[in-house]
Scaffold this motif. Structure first.
Motif, PDB file in Angstrom:
ATOM      1  N   UNK A 132       0.830  -1.205   0.000  1.00 57.61           N
ATOM      2  CA  UNK A 132       0.000   0.000   0.000  1.00 57.61           C
ATOM      3  C   UNK A 132       0.867   1.259   0.000  1.00 57.61           C
ATOM      4  N   UNK A 133       1.897   1.269   0.841  1.00 53.90           N
ATOM      5  CA  UNK A 133       2.747   2.456   0.963  1.00 53.90           C
ATOM      6  C   UNK A 133       3.457   2.765  -0.353  1.00 53.90           C
ATOM      7  N   UNK A 134       4.110   1.765  -0.923  1.00 54.27           N
ATOM      8  CA  UNK A 134       4.867   2.005  -2.160  1.00 54.27           C
ATOM      9  C   UNK A 134       3.925   2.293  -3.326  1.00 54.27           C
ATOM     10  N   UNK A 135       2.778   1.606  -3.371  1.00 58.24           N
ATOM     11  CA  UNK A 135       1.852   1.827  -4.483  1.00 58.24           C
ATOM     12  C   UNK A 135       1.326   3.260  -4.484  1.00 58.24           C
ATOM     13  N   UNK A 136       1.046   3.802  -3.309  1.00 53.79           N
ATOM     14  CA  UNK A 136       0.574   5.190  -3.235  1.00 53.79           C
ATOM     15  C   UNK A 136       1.640   6.146  -3.748  1.00 53.79           C
ATOM     16  N   UNK A 137       2.896   5.831  -3.423  1.00 56.71           N
ATOM     17  CA  UNK A 137       3.999   6.699  -3.850  1.00 56.71           C
ATOM     18  C   UNK A 137       4.170   6.662  -5.368  1.00 56.71           C
ATOM     19  N   UNK A 138       4.207   5.466  -5.937  1.00 54.16           N
ATOM     20  CA  UNK A 138       4.468   5.377  -7.375  1.00 54.16           C
ATOM     21  C   UNK A 138       3.263   5.844  -8.195  1.00 54.16           C
ATOM     22  N   UNK A 139       2.065   5.651  -7.675  1.00 50.66           N
ATOM     23  CA  UNK A 139       0.885   6.159  -8.394  1.00 50.66           C
ATOM     24  C   UNK A 139       0.912   7.685  -8.443  1.00 50.66           C
ATOM     25  N   UNK A 140       1.343   8.291  -7.346  1.00 47.54           N
ATOM     26  CA  UNK A 140       1.469   9.753  -7.330  1.00 47.54           C
ATOM     27  C   UNK A 140       2.558  10.202  -8.312  1.00 47.54           C
ATOM     28  N   UNK A 144       1.966  12.717 -11.375  1.00 48.72           N
ATOM     29  CA  UNK A 144       2.743  13.956 -11.480  1.00 48.72           C
ATOM     30  C   UNK A 144       3.588  13.989 -12.751  1.00 48.72           C
ATOM     31  N   UNK A 145       4.063  12.821 -13.185  1.00 46.35           N
ATOM     32  CA  UNK A 145       4.841  12.770 -14.427  1.00 46.35           C
ATOM     33  C   UNK A 145       3.977  13.178 -15.611  1.00 46.35           C
ATOM     34  N   UNK A 146       2.750  12.687 -15.635  1.00 43.65           N
ATOM     35  CA  UNK A 146       1.832  13.052 -16.710  1.00 43.65           C
ATOM     36  C   UNK A 146       1.474  14.534 -16.632  1.00 43.65           C
TER      37      UNK A 146
END
Length: 242
Positions: A132-140, A144-146
């Protein structure tokens, strides 16, 4: 040349303007689909929804089709318009970004397949906190990249380049925790291995988001920072370039 000082909107050919805008629009649409794929893949695991996981796997074909379409459009622009300067950088950046988005889609599909295996095996929720922690980070990071690509925002892009190191650290910490789980209970080896593959896929998604950010700097400033240590990047110097 800084793209912000160029004349994208002032080509003699309005059709060329439209083609360039369509490339960007189609890339953002692909990005939106890929972002949802990642979100749904993780939700399938955390919510125990195997049907959603299978849907993510099935939707991967749509992601692939979008990349093929974008590549074809870019090829046509290159052949017909022979763009130069920032226009050429835009087309090249779109091609590269579409490739990374496709790879993010692949990683989302891997997460979904492993999630389905864990759900079908009724393997509990050990390790889900790390996911959950890492997924929230990479989804953000993907979002943000887009956003940075849509807005030609190099400041946001450079922030993401530095964030990738944080994801790598989180990934290493999570892997150590999972190794401890396996050492404590041999019965956990199989499900924990599936979780490790999921975490690896999430870490790779962070890498691809980082790539997207690097393309923004290339697009806007004409600087290739792909093999530059983040600690060596001078945000102020990059902002002044152009």
């Amino acid at each position: 040349m800084d793209i912000s000082s160029d004349i994208h909107s002032q080509h003699i050919s309005r059709q060329f303007n439209q083609e360039l805008e369509e490339l960007k629009t189609h890339l953002m649409a692909m990005g939106g689909l890929v972002e949802k794929q990642v979100q749904d893949a993780v939700a399938a695991l955390l919510e125990g929804d195997s049907a959603l996981g299978r849907q993510v796997v099935d939707n991967d074909r749509a992601v692939n089709d979008m990349q093929i379409k974008i590549d074809a459009e870019c090829t046509q622009v290159l052949a017909r318009r022979q763009p130069t300067a920032s226009d050429l950088r835009l087309v090249l950046a779109v091609i590269r970004a579409a490739s990374d988005l496709e790879r993010i889609g692949d990683e989302a599909s891997k997460i979904a397949r492993n999630a389905c295996e864990l759900i079908d095996g009724d393997n509990g929720s050990r390790g889900f906190v790390e996911v959950r922690m890492i997924s929230e980070h990479v989804r953000r990071m993907v979002r943000d990249a887009l956003t940075s690509f849509a807005r030609f925002d190099t400041e946001l892009a450079l922030k993401l380049v530095h964030e990738d190191e944080e994801v790598d650290n989180e990934y290493q910490s999570a892997m150590r925790s999972l190794m401890t789980f396996m050492m404590e209970d041999a019965r956990s080896i199989s499900p924990v291995l599936s979780l490790m593959w999921i975490l690896r896929a999430l870490e790779r998604i962070g890498d691809h988001a980082n790539n997207l950010a690097e393309y923004v700097v290339y697009l806007v400033k004409g600087m290739d920072i792909r093999h530059t240590d983040p600690d060596d990047l001078d945000a102020e110097a990059i902002a002044r370039k152009g």
